[in-house]
Design a protein around this motif. Structure first.
Motif, PDB file in Angstrom:
ATOM      1  N   MET A  22      -7.845  -8.456  10.299  1.00 13.79           N
ATOM      2  CA  MET A  22      -8.884  -8.692   9.290  1.00 13.79           C
ATOM      3  C   MET A  22      -8.337  -8.359   7.901  1.00 13.79           C
ATOM      4  N   PRO A  23      -7.700  -9.333   7.233  1.00 15.37           N
ATOM      5  CA  PRO A  23      -7.058  -9.047   5.943  1.00 15.37           C
ATOM      6  C   PRO A  23      -8.031  -8.516   4.883  1.00 15.37           C
ATOM      7  N   GLU A  24      -9.329  -8.803   5.061  1.00 12.03           N
ATOM      8  CA  GLU A  24     -10.320  -8.317   4.074  1.00 12.03           C
ATOM      9  C   GLU A  24     -10.387  -6.786   4.038  1.00 12.03           C
ATOM     10  N   THR A  25      -9.857  -6.114   5.068  1.00 11.25           N
ATOM     11  CA  THR A  25      -9.925  -4.646   5.081  1.00 11.25           C
ATOM     12  C   THR A  25      -8.795  -4.016   4.266  1.00 11.25           C
ATOM     13  N   ASN A  26      -7.869  -4.824   3.737  1.00 13.74           N
ATOM     14  CA  ASN A  26      -6.742  -4.265   2.978  1.00 13.74           C
ATOM     15  C   ASN A  26      -7.205  -3.380   1.838  1.00 13.74           C
ATOM     16  N   VAL A  27      -6.426  -2.306   1.603  1.00 12.77           N
ATOM     17  CA  VAL A  27      -6.712  -1.468   0.433  1.00 12.77           C
ATOM     18  C   VAL A  27      -5.510  -1.503  -0.492  1.00 12.77           C
ATOM     19  N   GLU A  28      -5.782  -1.512  -1.762  1.00  2.00           N
ATOM     20  CA  GLU A  28      -4.693  -1.561  -2.756  1.00  2.00           C
ATOM     21  C   GLU A  28      -4.694  -0.279  -3.563  1.00  2.00           C
ATOM     22  N   ILE A  29      -4.313   0.841  -2.956  1.00  2.00           N
ATOM     23  CA  ILE A  29      -4.126   2.048  -3.786  1.00  2.00           C
ATOM     24  C   ILE A  29      -2.816   2.715  -3.398  1.00  2.00           C
ATOM     25  N   ARG A  75       0.558  -0.065   4.550  1.00  2.00           N
ATOM     26  CA  ARG A  75       0.624   0.912   5.632  1.00  2.00           C
ATOM     27  C   ARG A  75      -0.314   2.102   5.484  1.00  2.00           C
ATOM     28  N   LEU A  76      -1.194   2.087   4.492  1.00  2.00           N
ATOM     29  CA  LEU A  76      -1.966   3.302   4.239  1.00  2.00           C
ATOM     30  C   LEU A  76      -2.783   3.754   5.457  1.00  2.00           C
ATOM     31  N   TYR A  77      -3.547   2.849   6.067  1.00  2.00           N
ATOM     32  CA  TYR A  77      -4.330   3.236   7.260  1.00  2.00           C
ATOM     33  C   TYR A  77      -3.411   3.729   8.385  1.00  2.00           C
TER      34      TYR A  77
END
Ligand code: RET
Length: 251
Positions: free
Chosen positions: A244-251, A41-43
């Motif tokens: 676009m799952p490639e835009t996921n961020v993991e922080i 949910r970060l974005y």
């Protein structure tokens, strides 16, 4: 008699319309965040906060708060007659700068996360951006006809160039490692942002800087820009991110 340069009903109505648009965006974006797992949910959170701050700031401006006056004394010189002068007071919507000092860093955070930039470059972009907004505020209240006023403006523009540099050079470099799809999306939404953001200092120069635009026209110009830069930008980012799952961020 002093002259007051204020918004009319047109300007006030515009402020209310943007308040409603920002509030709807806030509800829609926070609703969208429930459709994704908490870890993704970060974005959504960043983008919802952006329109929330804008909604609050537009509410303040529409209800007549967050507005100050900038005073200029224009002296008229005539031969054989003592100098006369006129006091001009123009509204300055300082609530905008409060909004921008919080929302432009968050907008940049969205773009930096999308590009996968490192912490140092993200921090530099955000700090340069805060310097840009605060020196822009000093310019807005700077005395007319003093070199400092445009000096502050110049400092703000240099800070803006630092922001662009971080994204265009470092952002483009790191996003290229995320693959073509994300890189293309970053180029599109980053290019859109660059164009919209660059119109702000132009409007500022015409309206607040050289006063060739009245307060209503200034309100309408910023209203259009703010809607493009926040709800439209946000919807584009969140809908693309979902598909676009490639835009996921993991922080
Ligand atoms: C100022 C005046 C001084 C020079 C510069 C400016 C830039 C402002 C920008 C604002 C962006 C605002 C956004 C708001 C969101 O809705 C402060 C006008 C360079 C780039 C994106």
């Amino acid at each position: 008699v002093p002259e007051y340069q204020k918004a009319t009903e047109t300007g006030e109505r515009t402020l209310w319309v943007v308040f409603v648009v920002m509030t709807i965006a806030m509800i829609v974006f926070s609703g969208m965040s429930w459709s994704v797992p908490i870890s993704k949910r970060l974005y959504h959170i960043v983008t919802t906060l952006i329109v929330t701050f804008a909604s609050i700031s537009y509410f303040a401006m529409a209800t007549g708060h967050g507005i100050g006056y900038h005073h200029v004394r224009v002296t008229e010189q005539h031969e054989h007659v003592p100098d006369t002068y006129k006091d001009i007071y123009r509204e300055v919507y300082w609530a905008r700068y409060v909004d921008w000092s919080l929302t432009t860093p968050l907008l940049l955070l969205d773009l930096c996360l999308l590009a996968g930039m490192n912490g140092g470059n993200i921090l530099l972009a955000i700090v340069a951006d805060i310097i840009m907004i605060l020196t822009g505020l000093f310019a807005a209240f700077g005395s007319e006809g003093t070199p400092q006023k445009w000096g502050w403006y110049a400092i703000a523009c240099i800070a803006y160039l630092v922001v662009i540099w971080q994204l265009a050079v470092h952002g483009r470099h790191t996003v290229s490692q995320k693959g073509g799809k994300v890189a293309n999306f970053f180029a599109a939404i980053g290019g859109f942002t660059l164009i919209i953001w660059t119109v702000y200092p132009i409007i500022w120069g015409i309206a607040d800087g050289s006063r060739n635009m009245n307060v209503d026209e200034e309100i309408i110009s910023y209203a259009v820009l703010d809607i493009l830069a926040k709800p439209i930008f946000g919807a584009w980012l969140l809908f693309t991110h979902m598909s676009m799952p490639e835009t996921n961020v993991e922080i």
